[in-house]
Motif scaffolding. Structure first.
Motif, PDB file in Angstrom:
ATOM      1  N   LEU A 532      61.449 115.973  25.073  1.00 34.54           N
ATOM      2  CA  LEU A 532      61.646 114.621  24.967  1.00 34.54           C
ATOM      3  C   LEU A 532      62.950 114.419  23.999  1.00 34.54           C
ATOM      4  O   LEU A 532      63.661 113.467  24.268  1.00 34.54           O
ATOM      5  N   LEU A 545      58.095 106.372  29.908  1.00 34.08           N
ATOM      6  CA  LEU A 545      57.300 107.597  30.114  1.00 34.08           C
ATOM      7  C   LEU A 545      55.753 107.423  30.186  1.00 34.08           C
ATOM      8  O   LEU A 545      55.044 106.716  29.458  1.00 34.08           O
ATOM      9  N   LEU A 547      52.508 109.603  30.059  1.00 27.24           N
ATOM     10  CA  LEU A 547      51.893 110.999  29.408  1.00 27.24           C
ATOM     11  C   LEU A 547      50.553 111.174  29.898  1.00 27.24           C
ATOM     12  O   LEU A 547      49.792 110.273  29.691  1.00 27.24           O
ATOM     13  N   ALA A 561      55.610 112.767  17.299  1.00 21.96           N
ATOM     14  CA  ALA A 561      56.602 111.760  17.464  1.00 21.96           C
ATOM     15  C   ALA A 561      57.043 111.107  16.223  1.00 21.96           C
ATOM     16  O   ALA A 561      58.097 110.989  15.822  1.00 21.96           O
ATOM     17  N   TYR A 575      56.171 104.589  25.654  1.00 25.00           N
ATOM     18  CA  TYR A 575      55.169 105.798  25.865  1.00 25.00           C
ATOM     19  C   TYR A 575      53.700 105.221  26.396  1.00 25.00           C
ATOM     20  O   TYR A 575      53.062 104.449  25.389  1.00 25.00           O
TER      21      TYR A 575
END
Length: 800
Positions: A532, A545, A547, A561, A575
């Motif tokens: 990332l 993204l 996940l 993060a 995210y």
């Protein structure tokens, strides 16, 4: 021995003490002439005095004692049809009616009273034995939810004025019917609050045995996140309604507020106006609440409200409203320590009749003249209203809102009670609060934070629920599958609904004025997190993204993060967490989730293992204009290369990349194992190309492309490893997309350990057989959908 009237009444009261409300009965008995005998019937007294866990004994006592007492009293009060005065002021020795016969009757009555006292003692003994066996018996009864309350608040000064109105010497334990719907209201705004709500809801769902109806006052962001979450969560017997918080801003925006919750921290004040007019009661919760018990126990407390009580609140567990936390500390007016509004029971129907809107507004206007602003948002105004109208409050026991702020006195609560029911992280520091017992509370919170939410999809048997069209369609599709099919698990994955939490972290995006913006789209699992930061350094544009994580892994990602300066400095990365379920990696579902939630007109469909060249974002934006992507169906190909070295000096230009190709530091992607996947890109031509050039589709072609956001989705039947991108490119070709190679663009695949799915594909023969079967079915579907033009795919596959 003779009994005076006072002694007789006193004896009767003692006989009933501990089983029935003797004080109420005595008053009723003494004033029977003025209030009427009809009001002193056993049935009416039973309605008044419903003792906790003593219903049976009370019923027997109330029916038995009064009957005997009235018979003997009235038998002795009449002589020859005339009433006998029993006034204690009257001298019995000088009464003309005081005869030997009446004396014998009184002595007989005295003996009977003693017998009643002995019977009551026996009843109490039996009752105590029954109570000691009671809890084990109740645990087996699932038809009702019992409220097992113990403990109180801390403030003696508050008890003096309010608890007296709340206490009930003989109130029957309230119950909640098995299928009664419990209504919960939560104000939620923004990305972080949406994340907190999930943990709160998990703790409620974990313990609950009743249908739930959540009323969410949410802004546009929270609504998008939570609507998707609950839609994909598919929890039975849970209903969600949203109310636009942005529309309510005008109702409270006139109130200056210094609290960290901002304007949304004032919106509980307008719930009577916001929630449906036919909703009579609701539990209101802050987002930083964790339940350690069934919420039905709290719902049952509504039955304890009396008179004009319309607010159920726990006493504030700090000295904030006492004004002694620091020098010159001047809080809003409150009753004693005041009340905390993290947990509120609201009787909406009564509040509306009391004109709550007018009540709190007038109070706020008056106090703001001197206070200038609120410090604790709605809590200040609630307390100011209660200060003027203490009769509005039913004080909840402290364990319904154990407050963990820095200045908390909550230890006084959990020191005295055996059970904590609601934990409240009422501090901007949240889990970092200063409290010597914080580790215990943190572990309780983390239990639900990392708990697998899929396990909460449990039915409430015996309770009818509203028909869910999505759920019914899903069940129908699954029922049509053949469970004896060797590829059943593959086919089933296509219909699996994965719980999805959009925008797990804060997201900000400013649209480009020229309408040429491009979002990088990719998917990943926990073992690819290290990519990332590198991608963020190579691509400055927006990123979407998906996940694929478990609940526990989602929290690991959050910590990763939040500990990364690179990731925290980038607010244009969306995210989206897709929670793990099933045995396959749903690669194409993940891609579809990431594609669906982009904010730009174009997207670059990439993979997480690739690093785009420096400056690719700006180059693609220029290419979008140059090739008129807005008005043509084009797929712009970014040529893919790979390195076998974990440490690579990334090429800063095409010339440098060509040099590395010649030296063997770089290769065209999958050169050693799957050349046909990218061979149609025509790398030989790309080496010398200075302008974009068109290439034709070939079998097994799977380039990385830039397309408009309205392109077709990936086919969900392909999971794990194999044919997931190939099928998508085939459908783009079927829809007559033109494939154009960009001459000055490139991306490089970084080495990594083989994924679990590749290993399974290589080692499992049945896996490969099923993949081949799914490919054939996909091609047949393409032929049916696109007709004659799709026959070339079958021919190309046979020739490959």
């Amino acid at each position: 021995m003779h009994l005076t009237w006072q002694e007789l009444s006193h004896s009767l009261q003692i006989a009933r003490n501990g089983v029935i409300c003797g004080r109420l009965w005595t008053i009723c008995f003494q004033h029977r002439n003025s209030i009427g005998l009809g009001l002193c019937t056993p049935e009416r007294m039973l309605g008044i005095c419903r003792g906790r866990r003593k219903f049976l004994a009370a019923s027997l006592t109330i029916l038995f004692v009064p009957a005997i007492t009235w018979i003997y009293l009235f038998a002795g009060s009449f002589e020859d049809g005339k009433p006998v005065s029993l006034s204690p002021l009257e001298s019995q020795a000088h009464s003309p009616r005081y005869t030997a016969s009446s004396q014998r009757e009184r002595e007989s009555l005295e003996v009977r009273v003693r017998e009643v006292e002995e019977e009551n003692r026996a009843l109490r003994k039996q009752l105590s034995l029954a109570q000691s066996r009671g809890p084990a018996h109740r645990r087996g009864n699932h038809s009702k939810t019992y409220s097992m309350e113990e403990g109180t608040g801390d403030s003696e000064s508050l008890r003096a004025g309010i608890v007296a109105g709340n206490s009930s010497e003989c109130g029957q334990q309230p119950v909640v019917e098995k299928c009664e719907t419990i209504h919960v209201a939560i104000v939620c705004a923004g990305y972080n609050a949406s994340r907190d709500v999930v943990t709160l809801v998990k703790s409620v769902l974990f313990h609950r045995r009743n249908p739930l109806h959540f009323h969410l006052i949410a802004d546009a962001i929270a609504k998008q996140i939570l609507a998707t979450l609950f839609q994909t969560w598919m929890v039975p017997a849970v209903r969600i309604d949203f109310y636009d918080a942005d529309e309510l801003k005008s109702e409270v925006s006139w109130i200056p507020n210094k609290h960290y919750s901002g304007i949304y921290g004032l919106m509980k004040l307008v719930l009577t106006k916001t929630l449906p007019s036919n909703l009579e009661r609701v539990i209101v919760l802050d987002t930083d609440i964790t339940f350690a018990t069934d919420i039905a126990e709290l719902w049952a407390v509504f039955h304890k409200f009396k008179g004009q009580q319309v607010l159920g609140l726990v006493e504030n567990q700090s000295d904030w409203y006492l004004g002694n936390l620091w020098k010159n500390h001047r809080p809003w007016p409150a009753l004693g320590r005041g009340y905390n509004t993290g947990v509120i029971l609201l009787l909406l129907d009564k509040l509306r009749k009391m004109k709550w809107e007018q009540m709190w507004r007038l109070t706020a206007e008056r106090e703001l003249m001197s206070m200038l602003s609120t410090s604790l948002a709605d809590q200040d105004i609630f307390n100011a209203v209660i200060k003027q109208n203490p009769f509005l409050v039913y004080q909840l026991p402290c364990f319904w809102n154990v407050q963990l702020s820095d200045h908390t006195r909550s230890e006084q609560c959990y020191r005295d009670v055996s059970d904590l029911k609601v934990i409240h992280w009422n501090s901007p520091k949240k889990l970092r609060v200063k409290n010597k017992h914080v580790e215990f509370f943190r572990n309780l919170y983390l239990t639900f934070l990392e708990y697998d939410g899929n396990l909460l999809r449990r039915e409430l048997f015996g309770c009818p629920s509203e028909a869910d069209v999505n759920s019914e369609n899903l069940q129908k599709q699954l029922s049509e599958l053949d469970e004896d099919d060797l590829c059943y698990e593959f086919r089933r994955e296509r219909f699996t609904v994965h719980r999805t939490h959009l925008y797990f972290l804060h997201y900000e995006y400013e649209p480009a004025s020229d309408n040429t913006d491009v979002t990088l789209v990719a998917q990943l699992s926990m073992d690819r997190l290290q990519m990332l930061e590198a991608i963020c350094k190579h691509w400055e544009g927006p990123i979407s993204l998906a996940l694929y994580l478990s609940d526990a892994e989602a929290q690991q990602f959050l910590r990763y993060a939040q500990g990364s300066e690179v990731l925290m400095s980038r607010h244009n990365v969306g995210y989206h967490i897709v929670y793990k379920e099933g045995q396959f990696y749903p690669v194409n579902l993940l891609r579809n989730v990431a594609m669906k939630h982009i904010s730009t007109p174009y997207m670059f469909l990439s993979d997480i293992d690739f690093l785009p060249m420096y400056g690719l974002y700006e180059y693609l934006r220029k290419s979008v204009i140059q090739l008129d992507l807005a008005n043509t169906k084009k797929a712009l190909i970014v040529p893919a290369f790979e390195t076998l070295r974990y440490r690579l000096s990334f090429p800063k230009s095409k010339a440098e990349l060509l040099s590395m190709l010649d030296m063997g530091t770089l290769f065209t992607f999958r050169y050693h194992v799957w050349t046909k996947g990218h061979a149609p890109t025509n790398f030989a031509k790309w080496r010398t190309a200075t302008t974009p050039y068109r290439v034709e589709w070939e079998a097994d072609f799977e380039p990385y492309v830039v397309v408009r956001k309205d392109c077709p989705e990936y086919d969900r039947r392909f999971v794990g490893f194999g044919w997931n991108k190939v099928a998508h490119i085939m459908e783009l070709d079927a829809q007559e997309y033109e494939f154009t190679v960009l001459p000055n663009a490139y991306m490089i695949h970084m080495p990594h350990a083989p994924s679990f799915d590749i290993t399974k594909f290589r080692s499992n023969k049945q896996y490969r057989i099923c993949l081949k079967t799914l490919k054939e079915e996909f091609q047949q579907d393409m032929s049916r959908h696109y007709g004659f033009a799709a026959l070339k795919y079958l021919t190309a596959e046979n020739n490959s």
